[in-house]
Design an enzyme around this catalytic site. Structure first.
Site, short mmCIF file in Angstrom:
data_model
loop_
_atom_site.label_atom_id
_atom_site.label_comp_id
_atom_site.label_asym_id
_atom_site.label_seq_id
_atom_site.Cartn_x
_atom_site.Cartn_y
_atom_site.Cartn_z
N THR A 31 0.86 -1.17 0.00
CA THR A 31 0.00 0.00 0.00
C THR A 31 0.90 1.23 0.00
O THR A 31 1.90 1.23 0.73
CB THR A 31 -0.87 0.01 1.26
OG1 THR A 31 -1.55 -1.25 1.33
CG2 THR A 31 -1.86 1.15 1.26
N GLU A 35 10.04 -6.97 -2.02
CA GLU A 35 10.58 -5.90 -2.87
C GLU A 35 12.05 -6.12 -3.13
O GLU A 35 12.57 -5.73 -4.18
CB GLU A 35 10.35 -4.55 -2.21
CG GLU A 35 8.89 -4.11 -2.16
CD GLU A 35 8.17 -4.60 -0.92
OE1 GLU A 35 8.75 -5.41 -0.16
OE2 GLU A 35 7.01 -4.18 -0.70
N ARG A 49 5.29 6.93 0.32
CA ARG A 49 4.59 6.64 1.57
C ARG A 49 5.56 6.75 2.74
O ARG A 49 6.74 6.45 2.62
CB ARG A 49 4.00 5.23 1.49
CG ARG A 49 3.64 4.65 2.83
CD ARG A 49 3.10 3.23 2.72
NE ARG A 49 3.26 2.56 4.00
CZ ARG A 49 2.94 1.28 4.22
NH1 ARG A 49 2.47 0.55 3.23
NH2 ARG A 49 3.12 0.75 5.39
N ASN A 87 -4.26 -8.02 3.58
CA ASN A 87 -4.22 -6.64 4.02
C ASN A 87 -4.05 -5.66 2.86
O ASN A 87 -4.63 -4.58 2.86
CB ASN A 87 -3.08 -6.45 5.02
CG ASN A 87 -3.17 -5.13 5.75
OD1 ASN A 87 -4.23 -4.75 6.21
ND2 ASN A 87 -2.05 -4.43 5.83
#
Lengths: 64, 1196
Positions: free
Chosen positions: B31, B64, B114, B1010
């Site tokens: 996210t 990642e 973020r 999630n």
């Protein structure tokens, strides 16, 4: 009167042992309930039927 | 050439361009970047072509770190390659970013910027992630709006190919990544103009190939590394001009002219602010507004931040500037200033020391921080900064937008300053996460954006609870471009889609004078007024609002739409506003219904059509009385008996006023009290369960499965009923060990989410009314007050003594207080019952390491958190480190406890005479294998502490500080399958292999729940997930089997819904095992796509089908000469399809691609049989030869 516990279905919640200790006991090895008497005693017929009815997984059969 | 106008969000804009100009895309969900990857995956499955006519290869990686490694490999092999990420994900890419840049490799990483987790995690946006990559050698290009995202993605791609410097292209997470906006779509021809095929060929020619071999990635020594490193300099020097050239080229074809440093404002500006990201959009609007009013102000938008071009920077600034303020959306504690400040200050100073000051005066430079974690950044705040700059001694190193009452960094501003143009429609909608408000609003934006000349903007604020979450939609429409990157505080339309919201918070605070107020109300226009809280009535009267009601829930129910009121409310919105003529709007809504619901079948489409028609008939204007008449008001967020911190801090956050809390309200290290969910009564269930004591068989199953711990049971002495409320229910307890005692199952009406799981699992049948069970649903409102009173009485009943319980029994364990309650998990969550069980059994001595994921969000997301404590003040100590490191984090806890225990024991021996040998020996040799033993040790520790206080020795003080470790602690490492199977797998493997006494609980939903349902390696074959849009083609990984191969790890695979006694047994055995344990728990999830009321039934079906064999692998059994593996479920007796096709994740493939579904079902069925056979074989292997007694067990 005879009682039978289906070992493939029983999950070992012990409700029947709680309800009707004269007929049912725990098989500590397999951790499921088993019937400890050949014939259900007269004074335990009601509780055996109650155990049959209340078994959460319908593992108990009681037959005349 | 005219280009189509599309209304999309920033992530889609990035995906659109990146997809078309790349060949290989490696992804990992995080996210707010995940939708970018999801779109790329979806387009690849649909066969969408890039500008060279090929379908890019889209591959999900395990982290990642993995994604960037694969990017590096693909780049070195000559493919145009990209990835999308954010925050911690970007940080995991840093090692590869150094390599990629060091090798001058052309690529663009698209980042939805973020916040990096520090004292807390935050999914929201700032630049702390991007700024952490400054030293990698990547160029950094900032987009401020959705249009720029699309354009700059292309500019970056073109520039990287020519400059060979890799690019990080970023835009603000959420504010831009999730803002829906009307933009002009670049055509593939536009892309072909900018992407030079010769440069693509050069990129390919630089690749590794055995046909012309060379080596890259050598290891160098002091003699040459330095010089070789400096060899890149010319490329960085050339890069800015290349970027500007590409920007100019884009301007020629699309007309949008961008500059590396883009100046907006007065030509003779004296005060200039500098920033990047979405805040620059708001700043632009504000500066233009102020300049129109004669102020000498300006804005310098930083677009290419790295390489930082001094030349372009200086040229862009007006010579008249007297003061420059840099605004950084990041914080670097301990630095002399944030990154942009340091760059600008150094640049100006350097220029002046070089004697080339081109300014009329030497400009003063100040810097400040704003907008961390998507904190609002409004025109009022920007005006506040300009006002500060006009002062004689402006504050430097300031903060804007908060109240810093500790170090006094914050600047003040006038919150009433607004520049919203009057011709704009500004609509705010309050909805529930599940009622479809957001999706309807997204459609409205598309209708207005794509079918009228109006510009449109939509931004959606979610609270992060999963059940009953509040969503606030902010929609702007108007004839001019919209640069307002901030929330609407003055709405001319307010839609409240849930009546109950009115008593929870001040929904009409955002309404401006004469706004329209649309309320979904079960009460008609005549009776609604007196059902409104005073504050609402005051707003309606004082602001002269036009007030409309619609009973959308009734219409939806009548039409069979359930709780989906979106279509009805959307139709009302269009009817009440004049953005689009009503008839046209209705036509468009219906067209969208067909598009959105078409694949669910004609009946759903018709139902929604009917909803549109019915909506208008049942929309009523309320005649507003001229007086406030209500006898009640908005409820206080927390009750008066709540602790002080909850009153002062938590309550503010619950009320939606967290922005007003000053710095001093918070512990500086991120510490918060636990057990705060009990103070927030959310009242989200329309119906709640009601217990029928006469039918109840007292099995405890309803208590066990309740995901939110709102159903509790207690056994207590009958005399305690003396003061019971009149409606409190009780029945004789059916426990042999509790003769004469009473039993009660009690529900907390205000905390229930209404999921119905309890009713579904109840095995008891009411003899008189066979459709009823021992627990049944009933409307909440009529019984709320009575049951709340019963709940409070119930809580005060004493808890049962552990000694009397048989911990192997579900019904006994369900008498224990759960220390995990009222979490924000979804209604019907399949994970939380396991956590609650853990908390009941071990909570008062548990340390929990929680991997990032659903469980860390519902477990630790403010304002209130569910892990709580018992009446003695003991409860789970919980923490979340990261996503990837959770096993290691938990291991660290164990290492510390073990070390401290060793240390304490050694000191005890040394202090045995002053303490007393008897107590010391008892402490050292305590048997803590049972709860009774642990209780006795607690008592000893209490005595020890008392004695230590009287001993004047330094060691005594040390032991005092360590004494609590003498009581057995239980370390739990909790996380989902994304963690355990993918990103954290390496660490999990290492930690389990170490043999230490840690317990791992994997809440296996078979998908990244999630982040919105992306495929993990636990995702089964044939299931559709994000990143597996075509159905997963490979079988799931069998984590249990893999770890059984070690031989010394306790492993269990459980499914509570199939066999709860088995689950309980596994938890107890795992915890008792003095080595590493792993429990893999089947957790049904909304991502599976069915009504979770049937979650436990699906668990049962999973086991019956043989898909999820129940096992316990206990190395201890080897000591008795037994096979450690016990296969606790029966051979497959249900065809797999009878299990899987109850779930949309499988069924959807049958609709989309029946052939593939058939093939995958066949393979999946084979997987089941293959795995079953393997299990059976293992469980029946003779073990004599390998069963030496000393072989088993954890560490010696």
């Amino acid at each position: 009167m005879k009682a039978v516990v289906d070992p493939d279905v029983c999950t070992g919640c012990e409700l029947c042992v709680e309800t009707c200790p004269d007929v049912f006991e725990m098989d500590t090895d397999k951790v499921i309930a088993r019937v400890k008497v050949d014939e259900v005693p007269d004074n335990a017929e009601d509780c055996a039927r109650q155990a049959e009815e209340e078994c959460p997984v319908d593992a108990i059969t009681v037959e005349e | 050439m005219s280009r189509p106008r599309v209304t999309i969000d920033g992530n889609e804009a990035a995906a659109y361009t990146a997809y078309h100009v790349n060949e290989v895309i490696t992804i990992y969900p995080i996210t707010p970047s995940s939708p970018t990857s999801e779109l790329a995956d979806q387009w690849a499955v649909e066969g969408k072509l890039n500008i060279w006519g090929a379908v890019p290869q889209v591959t999900e990686m395990q982290s990642e770190g993995g994604a960037s490694g694969a990017v590096h490999g693909a780049l070195q092999t000559g493919a145009l390659t990209t990835t999308f990420t954010a925050s911690q994900g970007l940080l995991l890419m840093i090692p590869n970013m150094f390599k990629i840049a060091g090798e001058l490799t052309s690529t663009v990483f698209h980042v939805s910027a973020r916040t990096v987790a520090t004292h807390a995690l935050s999914i929201f946006g700032d630049h702390s992630d991007v700024m952490a990559t400054r030293s990698t050698g990547f160029a950094i290009l900032s987009s401020n709006s959705v249009q720029e995202v699309m354009d700059f993605a292309l500019i970056a791609q073109a520039a990287t190919l020519e400059s060979r410097v890799p690019f990080l292209h970023f835009f603000d997470g959420f504010r831009t990544s999730h803002e829906v906006s009307k933009v002009e779509e670049l055509s593939l021809d536009d892309m072909r103009v900018l992407i030079d095929d010769d440069l693509v060929r050069s990129h390919r020619d630089r690749a590794l190939s055995p046909d012309r071999p060379f080596i890259r990635g050598t290891s160098q020594n002091p003699d040459v590394f330095f010089q070789a490193r400096e060899a890149v300099n010319p490329y960085y020097l050339a890069c800015p001009d290349i970027v500007q050239k590409v920007m100019d080229k884009l301007a020629q074809i699309v007309g949008r002219q961008y500059y590396l440093f883009q100046y907006v404002g007065a030509k003779d500006a004296e005060r200039v602010i500098m920033l990047m990201g979405s805040g620059a959009e708001t700043a632009q609007e504000t500066v233009e507004y102020l300049v129109e009013r004669g102020e000498k102000v300006g804005l310098l938008k930083v677009r290419l931040y790295r390489p930082f071009s001094v030349k372009h920077f200086l040229e862009a600034l007006p010579k008249t500037v007297k003061i420059i303020t840099t605004l950084d959306r990041t914080k670097e504690p301990g630095s002399m200033g944030e990154p942009l400040y340091e760059d600008v200050a150094a640049t100006i100073n350097e220029t002046i020391s070089n004697g080339v000051n081109r300014f009329e005066d030497t400009p003063r430079i100040i810097g400040g921080r704003y907008g961390l974690s998507s904190k609002e950044f409004t025109p009022a705040m920007i005006k506040g900064v300009f006002d500060e700059m006009a002062k004689d001694a402006p504050k430097n190193h300031f903060t804007m937008g908060i109240n810093d009452d500790v170090t006094h960094t914050s600047l003040g501003y006038d919150p009433n300053f607004s520049i919203e143009p009057s011709e704009r429609t500004r609509a705010v909608f309050y909805g529930l996460g599940s009622d479809g408000t957001v999706s309807a609003n997204k459609n409205s934006i598309k209708i207005i954006g794509e079918e009228t000349d109006n510009y449109a903007q939509g931004y959606f604020v979610y609270d992060s609870r999963k059940a009953g979450s509040l969503t606030i939609s902010h929609l702007r429409f108007g004839p001019n471009p919209i640069h307002s990157a901030y929330l609407i505080s003055r709405a001319n339309f307010v839609g409240c889609h849930q009546f109950s919201f009115l008593e929870r918070f001040d929904a009409l605070n955002a309404a401006e004078e004469e706004a329209i107020f649309l309320l979904n109300s079960p009460y008609g226009p005549e009776e609604v007024w007196n059902k409104l809280p005073r504050t609402v009535q005051e707003h309606v009267i004082n602001k002269n609002l036009r007030f409309f009601v619609s009973d959308a829930y009734r219409i939806a129910r009548d039409l069979g739409l359930g709780p989906r009121i979106n279509t009805i409310m959307q139709t009302c919105f269009f009817a009440l506003t004049s953005v689009v003529p009503k008839e046209e709007a209705i036509e468009s809504i219906k067209r969208f219904i067909k598009k959105v619901y078409g694949r669910r079948g004609e009946s759903v489409v018709q139902m929604n059509f009917a909803a549109v028609d019915r909506a208008l008939d049942s929309l009523y204007e309320v005649k507003v009385p001229d007086k406030v008449t209500s006898g009640f008001d908005i409820r206080p967020p927390v009750p008066p008996e709540a602790p002080q911190f909850v009153q002062k801090v938590t309550g503010k956050m619950i009320a939606g006023q967290g922005d007003e809390l000053p710095v001093s309200a918070f512990a500086p290290d991120g510490t918060f009290p636990t057990g705060t969910t009990q103070w927030e009564k959310r009242n989200i269930a329309l119906e709640i369960p009601v217990w029928d004591p006469d039918t109840c068989i007292q099995c405890g199953k309803c208590v066990l499965v309740c995901p939110h711990a709102v159903i509790r049971s207690k056994v207590y002495a009958p005399e305690l009923l003396k003061n019971a409320p009149p409606t409190f229910k009780s029945t004789p307890a059916r426990w042999r060990q509790f003769p004469g005692m009473r039993y009660t199952v009690q529900i907390s009406p205000e905390d229930c989410t209404g999921c119905v799981l309890c009713v579904k699992v109840c095995p008891a049948k009411n003899k008189k009314e066979p459709r009823l069970k021992a627990i049944n649903m009933a409307p909440q409102a009529p019984i709320r007050d009575q049951e709340s009173e019963n709940w409070r009485f119930f809580l005060d009943l004493p808890d049962i003594n552990w000694d009397k319980l048989k911990l192997s029994r579900v019904k006994d364990i369900q008498l224990l207080q759960p220390l995990f309650e009222f979490s924000g998990a979804c209604a019907g969550c399949g994970e939380t019952p396991y956590l609650k069980l853990l908390s009941q059994l071990f909570g008062d001595r548990a340390l929990i390491a929680n991997a990032t994921g659903c469980s860390s969000i519902y477990g630790g997301n403010l304002p209130v958190t569910p892990w709580t404590f018992n009446h003695e003040g003991r409860g789970p100590a919980w923490s979340n480190s990261l996503f990837e490191d959770n096993a290691e984090f938990g291991l660290g806890m164990r290492l510390a406890l073990d070390k401290q225990l060793d240390y304490a024991k050694g000191l005890l021996v040394r202090l045995s005479s002053p303490i007393g040998d008897k107590l010391v020996q008892a402490l050292l040799n305590a048997d803590q294998s049972s709860e009774a033993g642990i209780g006795e040790q607690r008592e000893r520790v209490r005595m020890l502490k008392q004695k230590l206080k009287g001993i004047d020795k330094p060691e005594a003080k040390i032991v005092l500080s360590l004494a609590s470790v003498l009581v057995k602690k239980s370390v739990w490492i909790v996380g989902g399958d994304g963690w355990a199977y993918d990103i954290g797998y390496g660490g999990l493997d290492h930690v389990l292999a170490l043999g230490r006494n840690v317990n791992v609980l994997v809440l296996d939903t078979e998908v990244y729940s999630n982040t919105g349902g992306q495929m993990s390696k636990a995702t089964p074959r044939g299931a559709v997930a994000k990143f597996a849009a075509g159905g997963k083609s490979t079988p799931r990984k069998d984590l249990a089997m893999m770890f059984m191969t070690y031989g010394n790890i306790y492993v269990a695979r459980v499914a509570m819904g199939a066999n709860d006694a088995h689950t309980v047994r596994a938890f107890l055995e795992a915890e008792a095992y003095e080595g590493p344990s792993l429990i893999i728990a089947y957790s049904h999830c909304i991502a599976h796509g069915y009504d979770l009321a049937y979650g436990m039934d699906q668990q049962k079906a999973a086991v019956l089908s043989g898909y999820w064999p129940l096992i316990r692998y206990n190395p201890e059994r080897l000591k008795e000469g037994k096979n450690p593996l016990e296969l606790d479920s029966k051979p497959p007796s249900l065809p797999l399809e009878k299990y899987i096709y109850n779930e949309m994740r499988y069924k959807i493939l049958v609709h989309r691609n029946p052939e593939a579904a058939k093939q995958l079902l066949k393979l999946a069925q084979q997987d089941v049989l293959r795995r079953w056979q393997l299990h059976e074989h293992w469980a029946t292997m003779p073990v004599k030869e390998w069963g030496g007694k000393n072989e088993s067990g954890g560490r010696s």
